[in-house]
Design a protein around this motif. Structure first.
Motif, PDB file in Angstrom:
ATOM      1  N   TRP A   1       0.834  -1.198   0.000  1.00  8.49           N
ATOM      2  CA  TRP A   1       0.000   0.000   0.000  1.00  8.49           C
ATOM      3  C   TRP A   1       0.872   1.252   0.000  1.00  8.49           C
ATOM      4  CZ3 TRP A   1      -3.094   2.845   4.093  1.00  8.49           C
ATOM      5  CH2 TRP A   1      -4.167   3.534   3.527  1.00  8.49           C
ATOM      6  N   ILE A   2       0.702   2.154   0.934  1.00 12.84           N
ATOM      7  CA  ILE A   2       1.432   3.434   0.900  1.00 12.84           C
ATOM      8  C   ILE A   2       2.696   3.418   1.763  1.00 12.84           C
ATOM      9  CG2 ILE A   2      -0.601   4.807   0.273  1.00 12.84           C
ATOM     10  CD1 ILE A   2      -0.704   5.697   3.266  1.00 12.84           C
TER      11      ILE A   2
ATOM     12  N   SER B   1       8.488  -3.157  -1.203  1.00 14.23           N
ATOM     13  CA  SER B   1       7.044  -3.062  -1.050  1.00 14.23           C
ATOM     14  C   SER B   1       6.395  -3.238  -2.416  1.00 14.23           C
ATOM     15  CB  SER B   1       6.676  -1.703  -0.451  1.00 14.23           C
ATOM     16  OG  SER B   1       5.286  -1.572  -0.314  1.00 14.23           O
TER      17      SER B   1
ATOM     18  N   ASP C   1       2.808  -3.495  -4.595  1.00 10.62           N
ATOM     19  CA  ASP C   1       1.376  -3.215  -4.564  1.00 10.62           C
ATOM     20  C   ASP C   1       0.870  -3.013  -5.982  1.00 10.62           C
ATOM     21  OD1 ASP C   1      -0.593  -2.327  -2.087  1.00 10.62           O
ATOM     22  OD2 ASP C   1      -1.251  -1.565  -4.041  1.00 10.62           O
TER      23      ASP C   1
ATOM     24  N   ASP D   1      -1.526  -0.893  -6.830  1.00 12.93           N
ATOM     25  CA  ASP D   1      -2.007   0.471  -7.010  1.00 12.93           C
ATOM     26  C   ASP D   1      -0.847   1.422  -7.302  1.00 12.93           C
ATOM     27  OD1 ASP D   1      -3.173   2.986  -6.895  1.00 12.93           O
ATOM     28  OD2 ASP D   1      -4.307   2.567  -5.070  1.00 12.93           O
TER      29      ASP D   1
ATOM     30  N   ASN E   1      -0.835   4.473  -7.625  1.00 10.93           N
ATOM     31  CA  ASN E   1      -0.921   5.710  -6.838  1.00 10.93           C
ATOM     32  C   ASN E   1      -0.223   5.594  -5.482  1.00 10.93           C
ATOM     33  OD1 ASN E   1      -2.562   7.165  -8.761  1.00 10.93           O
ATOM     34  ND2 ASN E   1      -4.218   5.797  -8.176  1.00 10.93           N
ATOM     35  N   CYS E   2       0.066   4.381  -5.067  1.00 11.86           N
ATOM     36  CA  CYS E   2       0.727   4.176  -3.773  1.00 11.86           C
ATOM     37  C   CYS E   2       2.235   4.377  -3.827  1.00 11.86           C
ATOM     38  CB  CYS E   2       0.436   2.764  -3.262  1.00 11.86           C
ATOM     39  SG  CYS E   2      -1.296   2.479  -2.874  1.00 11.86           S
TER      40      CYS E   2
ATOM     41  N   ALA F   1       4.505   5.867  -0.787  1.00  8.74           N
ATOM     42  CA  ALA F   1       5.354   4.910  -0.065  1.00  8.74           C
ATOM     43  C   ALA F   1       6.806   5.368  -0.051  1.00  8.74           C
ATOM     44  CB  ALA F   1       5.233   3.524  -0.691  1.00  8.74           C
TER      45      ALA F   1
ATOM     46  N   SER G   1       9.758   0.569  -3.709  1.00  7.41           N
ATOM     47  CA  SER G   1       8.342   0.299  -3.912  1.00  7.41           C
ATOM     48  C   SER G   1       8.104   0.040  -5.390  1.00  7.41           C
ATOM     49  CB  SER G   1       7.509   1.503  -3.436  1.00  7.41           C
ATOM     50  OG  SER G   1       6.136   1.225  -3.539  1.00  7.41           O
TER      51      SER G   1
ATOM     52  N   CYS H   1       5.122  -1.427  -8.459  1.00 10.95           N
ATOM     53  CA  CYS H   1       3.724  -1.689  -8.793  1.00 10.95           C
ATOM     54  C   CYS H   1       3.671  -2.935  -9.670  1.00 10.95           C
ATOM     55  CB  CYS H   1       3.128  -0.488  -9.528  1.00 10.95           C
ATOM     56  SG  CYS H   1       1.383  -0.715  -9.928  1.00 10.95           S
TER      57      CYS H   1
END
Length: 159
Positions: A20-21, A40, A42, A44, A46-47, A51, A66, A68
């Motif tokens: 997530w964020i 991380s 995810d 999304d 947008n996160c 993050a 991070s 996606c």
């Protein structure tokens, strides 16, 4: 974090699926668990920026990243000794099995789900026992947290 801490003795590399964020990564970095790096993952897009902002110091140090991606297609999939999956309710059972099969033997797995019935939750568990049946892990620890709208389940285990 308190339930994970006794199982980490050396500086850890962790992948968070459903990151997530980046709040969990930030909390882990701020804890007294020895962390080497965290990735991380995810779905999304947008996160990602949030993050990286939350974990900016660790990102600049090369300790946080991070991405996606769906968890099953992450290019470094299963390469860290600790896998945290915070979004088991968002993947179908066969996707979970694919994810679990790709983890290395002896990976320490932290998996979370809930019984919150909303459209995007495609694999909820109605009890901790049902969640155990879904997960197929050698359980080290399990527990649940009653929240106002649902119950959150967590299992720490190995394949």
């Amino acid at each position: 974090i308190n339930n994970l801490k006794p199982h980490i003795t050396n500086s850890a590399d962790i992948t968070i699926y459903g990151g997530w964020i980046g709040v969990l990564a930030s909390l882990l970095f701020q804890s007294d668990i020895p962390i080497n790096k965290i990735e991380s993952v995810d779905l999304d897009i947008n996160c990602l920026d949030v993050a990286c902002t939350i974990n900016k110091i660790e990102e600049m140090q090369g300790r946080f990243r991070s991405v996606c991606r769906p968890m099953q297609t992450y290019p470094n999939f299963g390469q860290t000794p600790i896998a945290i999956n915070t979004s088991a309710e968002h993947i179908l059972q066969d996707e979970y099995e694919q994810w679990l099969d790709m983890l290395l033997p002896n990976t320490l797995i932290v998996i979370q789900s809930n019984n919150y019935k909303i459209e995007e939750h495609v694999r909820i568990a109605n009890s901790l026992d049902e969640f155990r049946e879904q997960c197929h892990l050698q359980e080290i620890w399990s527990g649940e947290m009653q929240l106002p709208l649902y119950t959150r389940y967590m299992i720490i285990g190995k394949k």
